[in-house]
Design a protein around this motif. Structure first.
Motif, mmCIF file in Angstrom:
data_model
loop_
_atom_site.group_PDB
_atom_site.id
_atom_site.type_symbol
_atom_site.label_atom_id
_atom_site.label_comp_id
_atom_site.label_asym_id
_atom_site.label_seq_id
_atom_site.Cartn_x
_atom_site.Cartn_y
_atom_site.Cartn_z
ATOM 1 N N MET A 48 91.197 -24.781 76.561
ATOM 2 C CA MET A 48 92.557 -24.409 76.960
ATOM 3 C C MET A 48 93.419 -23.959 75.779
ATOM 4 O O MET A 48 94.592 -23.661 75.947
ATOM 5 C CB MET A 48 93.235 -25.585 77.673
ATOM 6 C CG MET A 48 92.571 -25.938 78.990
ATOM 7 S SD MET A 48 93.394 -27.290 79.837
ATOM 8 C CE MET A 48 94.897 -26.495 80.358
ATOM 9 N N ALA A 49 92.841 -23.932 74.592
ATOM 10 C CA ALA A 49 93.599 -23.549 73.396
ATOM 11 C C ALA A 49 93.956 -22.066 73.448
ATOM 12 O O ALA A 49 93.183 -21.228 73.902
ATOM 13 C CB ALA A 49 92.798 -23.863 72.147
ATOM 14 N N ASN A 50 95.173 -21.777 72.944
ATOM 15 C CA ASN A 50 95.598 -20.378 72.891
ATOM 16 C C ASN A 50 95.042 -19.729 71.626
ATOM 17 O O ASN A 50 94.207 -20.298 70.932
ATOM 18 C CB ASN A 50 97.132 -20.281 72.964
ATOM 19 C CG ASN A 50 97.830 -20.995 71.823
ATOM 20 O OD1 ASN A 50 97.209 -21.349 70.825
ATOM 21 N ND2 ASN A 50 99.120 -21.220 71.984
ATOM 22 N N ALA A 51 95.530 -18.532 71.297
ATOM 23 C CA ALA A 51 95.025 -17.797 70.138
ATOM 24 C C ALA A 51 95.279 -18.552 68.832
ATOM 25 O O ALA A 51 94.543 -18.378 67.856
ATOM 26 C CB ALA A 51 95.669 -16.418 70.078
ATOM 27 N N ASP A 52 96.312 -19.388 68.794
ATOM 28 C CA ASP A 52 96.622 -20.157 67.593
ATOM 29 C C ASP A 52 95.828 -21.460 67.524
ATOM 30 O O ASP A 52 95.986 -22.234 66.570
ATOM 31 C CB ASP A 52 98.119 -20.495 67.552
ATOM 32 C CG ASP A 52 98.987 -19.253 67.468
ATOM 33 O OD1 ASP A 52 98.507 -18.249 66.895
ATOM 34 O OD2 ASP A 52 100.131 -19.297 67.957
ATOM 35 N N GLY A 53 95.030 -21.755 68.529
ATOM 36 C CA GLY A 53 94.233 -22.978 68.550
ATOM 37 C C GLY A 53 95.005 -24.188 69.055
ATOM 38 O O GLY A 53 94.615 -25.320 68.814
ATOM 39 N N VAL A 54 96.111 -23.971 69.776
ATOM 40 C CA VAL A 54 96.969 -25.051 70.257
ATOM 41 C C VAL A 54 96.946 -25.090 71.786
ATOM 42 O O VAL A 54 96.939 -24.043 72.434
ATOM 43 C CB VAL A 54 98.419 -24.848 69.759
ATOM 44 C CG1 VAL A 54 99.343 -25.905 70.322
ATOM 45 C CG2 VAL A 54 98.466 -24.853 68.244
ATOM 46 N N TYR A 55 96.926 -26.276 72.336
ATOM 47 C CA TYR A 55 97.074 -26.438 73.786
ATOM 48 C C TYR A 55 98.040 -27.578 74.051
ATOM 49 O O TYR A 55 98.332 -28.388 73.174
ATOM 50 C CB TYR A 55 95.732 -26.672 74.483
ATOM 51 C CG TYR A 55 95.095 -28.001 74.200
ATOM 52 C CD1 TYR A 55 95.270 -29.084 75.064
ATOM 53 C CD2 TYR A 55 94.289 -28.194 73.076
ATOM 54 C CE1 TYR A 55 94.682 -30.312 74.805
ATOM 55 C CE2 TYR A 55 93.692 -29.413 72.818
ATOM 56 C CZ TYR A 55 93.895 -30.466 73.680
ATOM 57 O OH TYR A 55 93.314 -31.682 73.426
ATOM 58 N N ILE A 101 98.754 -29.906 70.827
ATOM 59 C CA ILE A 101 97.578 -30.417 70.130
ATOM 60 C C ILE A 101 96.813 -29.246 69.532
ATOM 61 O O ILE A 101 96.529 -28.255 70.223
ATOM 62 C CB ILE A 101 96.679 -31.215 71.097
ATOM 63 C CG1 ILE A 101 97.478 -32.383 71.679
ATOM 64 C CG2 ILE A 101 95.416 -31.693 70.398
ATOM 65 C CD1 ILE A 101 96.787 -33.103 72.798
ATOM 66 N N PHE A 102 96.508 -29.374 68.264
ATOM 67 C CA PHE A 102 95.741 -28.327 67.585
ATOM 68 C C PHE A 102 94.261 -28.654 67.683
ATOM 69 O O PHE A 102 93.778 -29.651 67.144
ATOM 70 C CB PHE A 102 96.167 -28.222 66.110
ATOM 71 C CG PHE A 102 95.385 -27.193 65.353
ATOM 72 C CD1 PHE A 102 95.640 -25.842 65.531
ATOM 73 C CD2 PHE A 102 94.385 -27.575 64.486
ATOM 74 C CE1 PHE A 102 94.909 -24.885 64.841
ATOM 75 C CE2 PHE A 102 93.640 -26.627 63.789
ATOM 76 C CZ PHE A 102 93.912 -25.271 63.965
ATOM 77 N N ASP A 103 93.547 -27.798 68.396
ATOM 78 C CA ASP A 103 92.098 -27.935 68.533
ATOM 79 C C ASP A 103 91.550 -26.576 68.951
ATOM 80 O O ASP A 103 91.473 -26.258 70.147
ATOM 81 C CB ASP A 103 91.746 -28.994 69.571
ATOM 82 C CG ASP A 103 90.250 -29.232 69.675
ATOM 83 O OD1 ASP A 103 89.482 -28.628 68.894
ATOM 84 O OD2 ASP A 103 89.843 -30.024 70.535
ATOM 85 N N PRO A 104 91.201 -25.749 67.992
ATOM 86 C CA PRO A 104 90.728 -24.397 68.324
ATOM 87 C C PRO A 104 89.486 -24.367 69.207
ATOM 88 O O PRO A 104 89.243 -23.389 69.906
ATOM 89 C CB PRO A 104 90.419 -23.782 66.957
ATOM 90 C CG PRO A 104 91.120 -24.617 65.962
ATOM 91 C CD PRO A 104 91.252 -25.976 66.566
ATOM 92 N N SER A 105 88.702 -25.456 69.232
ATOM 93 C CA SER A 105 87.478 -25.468 70.040
ATOM 94 C C SER A 105 87.731 -25.840 71.491
ATOM 95 O O SER A 105 86.834 -25.737 72.326
ATOM 96 C CB SER A 105 86.466 -26.434 69.423
ATOM 97 O OG SER A 105 86.962 -27.763 69.493
ATOM 98 N N HIS A 106 88.950 -26.266 71.811
ATOM 99 C CA HIS A 106 89.260 -26.681 73.184
ATOM 100 C C HIS A 106 89.340 -25.441 74.084
ATOM 101 O O HIS A 106 89.906 -24.417 73.711
ATOM 102 C CB HIS A 106 90.583 -27.452 73.222
ATOM 103 C CG HIS A 106 90.796 -28.198 74.498
ATOM 104 N ND1 HIS A 106 91.299 -27.598 75.630
ATOM 105 C CD2 HIS A 106 90.543 -29.494 74.826
ATOM 106 C CE1 HIS A 106 91.375 -28.500 76.598
ATOM 107 N NE2 HIS A 106 90.917 -29.649 76.129
#
Length: 130
Positions: A79-86, A72-77
């Motif tokens: 648990m998101a990694n540097a690419d904004g994906v978790y 899931i792409f969500d840079p504000s989450h």
């Protein structure tokens, strides 16, 4: 009376198994949006009682579905990694709802079978009293 007991035993094992299956399915549905959650499955196993003529079922160990988790792409989450994906869960709500309907129908069928055996047993006892 042994046949009545056997039929009650078979249907009650089905009730227990479907009840456990419904519990696992409800956990899956409740955790659909939980990041990193893996779908749970529960197998049914043949359970031979002391009487070899009667075959009941029981549930096995709960297994985790090893299919890939959705990204899931969500840079504000948080648990998101540097690419904004978790990683989300691998639960498909449509499959879980379909499985829960199947389990519910199976539960109801076992309940009717249990009730029929109980009613036949009661009727037999009334006939024997006369």
């Amino acid at each position: 009376m042994s046949d009545f007991n056997d039929s009650l035993s078979v249907s009650s094992s089905g009730l227990r198994a479907q009840s456990m299956r419904l519990r696992i399915l409800s956990e899956n549905i409740a955790n659909t949006d939980t990041p990193g959650y893996r779908r749970k499955t529960i197998p049914f196993e043949l359970d031979r009682s002391a009487n070899d003529d009667v075959q009941t079922i029981s549930t096995g160990r709960v297994n985790l579905d090893q299919s890939e988790l959705t990204e899931i792409f969500d840079p504000s989450h948080p648990m998101a990694n540097a690419d904004g994906v978790y990683e989300g869960s691998n639960v498909n709500v449509i499959i879980e709802i379909a499985d829960s309907r199947e389990a519910q129908r199976s539960y109801e069928a076992n309940l009717k079978m249990f009730d029929q055996a109980r009613q036949m047993s009661t009727s037999l006892m009334e006939l024997l009293r006369r």
